[in-house]
Design a protein around this motif. Structure first.
Motif: not given
Length: 441
Positions: A135, A105, A57, A22, A139, A99
């Motif tokens: 985020r 993701w 991402f 990320l 995930g 992203g």
């Protein structure tokens, strides 16, 4: 004139995705992706093991993914030394994503073959209300629901004990006592790491250099210095690339290495950025070539080194390397880039070592106070990029005396250090352009 073929044509292998990332920016591609490329290259081709491909991402803007996707996620890494350039083609990125593509993701993080998630979201990405922890949790929830097993999350941002910082930020968003909370605590490893490789923003001239060096058109090359360092501490329950093949170190206690990096390199960068911009300079190399700024930098380093847990020779060697790296004029590391988000950076770079120095019974250090003074001058300017400093910017604009400015800075950054208002006010007064010019005083 014949158009040059795309860098995409240079891809020779696409490794299966086993690492997620990320924060798809230049630093990730100069550092973690480069280390992963070197690890893949060093692997024994007869061992039968698959390499480690990265699904990367973007953080805030989708632009990097869009440009890289158009060239099959392949790019040129230019190592720019003082005497010339060397180019390599990096194909460690197996896929790149916007992203905002939450489906991709979740799919990547839910894959049991993915064993590592690395992060480069900048210091600002960890502050309360930022999106990165949410985020990561999103995930991890997908992975938990898929029964995909444990994973290592490796923070690669300039924060002390950054693994613990992201762990705490993620767990703060979970429901205490929930199955997800318990799974994260038992199955997810949060690895702290210290990263180092100066990587300036890419320019059109760099794109031309990439074409000249490789004969291939590359819209997204990365320019970096030859030096690279990565020190990691933590467990990898689902395996990892052999990053040590490229020189990464795995240690039990990362704190001394973090302090050395933050208190010498990063603090030096902040000093040069705020003093240098005030003097009309553009790059780190220009700033260290200025005798007054170079002398101020040496003063800062003499203050910082007293609290480092290394012997004198080790610190001397580190500083000698930094002088050479900072002086590499072919790396155009822009001071404006370094100066962003000072409200998040100055704590670990300047204030933490200042507190350590006070705890040892020493003076706070004039050069450290000078960095804070220069930051106070920088903030009300027209080109400041520091969303976390909105409150102190407003206070500084209403401040009418050096003491008012000092009080505003310390209230924002270090309310526990209000005893330093007077000495900081003296440094602010000395840097007033009506009397002196910052470090040129």
């Amino acid at each position: 004139m014949t158009e040059a073929p795309s860098i995409a044509s240079a891809r020779q292998v696409r490794h299966p995705v086993r690492v997620a990332h990320l924060g798809l920016g230049a630093f990730h591609r100069a550092h973690q992706a480069w280390y992963t490329q070197r690890a893949n290259e060093a692997a024994d081709p007869g061992s039968g093991g698959a390499g480690w491909g990265i699904a990367a991402f973007t953080g805030r803007s989708p632009d990097a993914a869009r440009v890289l996707a158009a060239q099959d996620a392949v790019y040129t890494l230019i190592e720019r030394g003082p005497d010339g350039d060397a180019a390599i083609v990096v194909e460690a990125l197996s896929s790149v994503h916007d992203g905002a593509d939450t489906a991709a993701w979740r799919r990547v993080l839910a894959d049991p073959e993915v064993g590592v998630l690395t992060l480069t979201v900048t210091e600002a990405g960890y502050r309360p209300g930022s999106s990165a922890p949410a985020r990561v949790l999103d995930g991890l929830r997908a992975r938990f629901e898929a029964g995909a097993g444990g994973i290592a999350i490796v923070s690669c941002d300039n924060l002390p004990d950054n693994g613990a910082v992201i762990r705490d930020a993620v767990l703060a968003l979970t429901e205490p006592g929930s199955d997800l909370d318990a799974w994260i605590r038992s199955e997810v490893s949060f690895v702290s790491s210290m990263v180092d490789r100066i990587t300036p923003a890419t320019t059109d001239a760099d794109r031309e250099a990439a074409l000249r060096l490789t004969g291939l058109a590359d819209a997204a090359p990365v320019v970096t210095e030859p030096f690279a360092e990565w020190v990691l501490a933590g467990d990898f329950p689902a395996g990892r690339p052999a990053w040590e093949a490229a020189g990464a170190q795995f240690v039990d206690d990362i704190a001394p290495y973090e302090r050395r990096k933050l208190w010498l390199l990063n603090a030096g960068h902040s000093l040069l950025a705020y003093h240098g911009l005030a003097a009309g300079l553009r790059t780190v190399a220009e700033a260290v070539a200025d005798p007054a700024l170079s002398a101020e930098l040496e003063r800062l380093w003499s203050e910082q080194r007293t609290e480092l847990p290394f012997d004198a020779q080790t610190v001397d060697d580190a500083l000698a390397a930094l002088r050479a790296r900072f002086g590499n004029a072919r790396i155009e590391h822009r001071l404006a880039q370094i100066a962003s988000d000072g409200s998040q950076k100055l704590g670990p770079r300047i204030l933490d070592p200042l507190r350590a120095r006070l705890a040892s019974g020493l003076e706070p250090g004039a050069a450290r106070l000078g960095v804070l003074a220069a930051w106070s001058r920088h903030l009300p300017g027209p080109e400041v990029r520091d969303p976390g400093a909105d409150t102190v910017v407003a206070a500084l604009r209403d401040a009418h005396t050096p003491r008012d400015r000092a009080a505003a800075v310390l209230a924002a950054l270090a309310p526990d250090l209000t005893d330093l208002i007077e000495p900081l006010a003296e440094r602010i007064a000395a840097s007033d352009p009506a009397t002196h010019q910052g470090a040129h005083a």
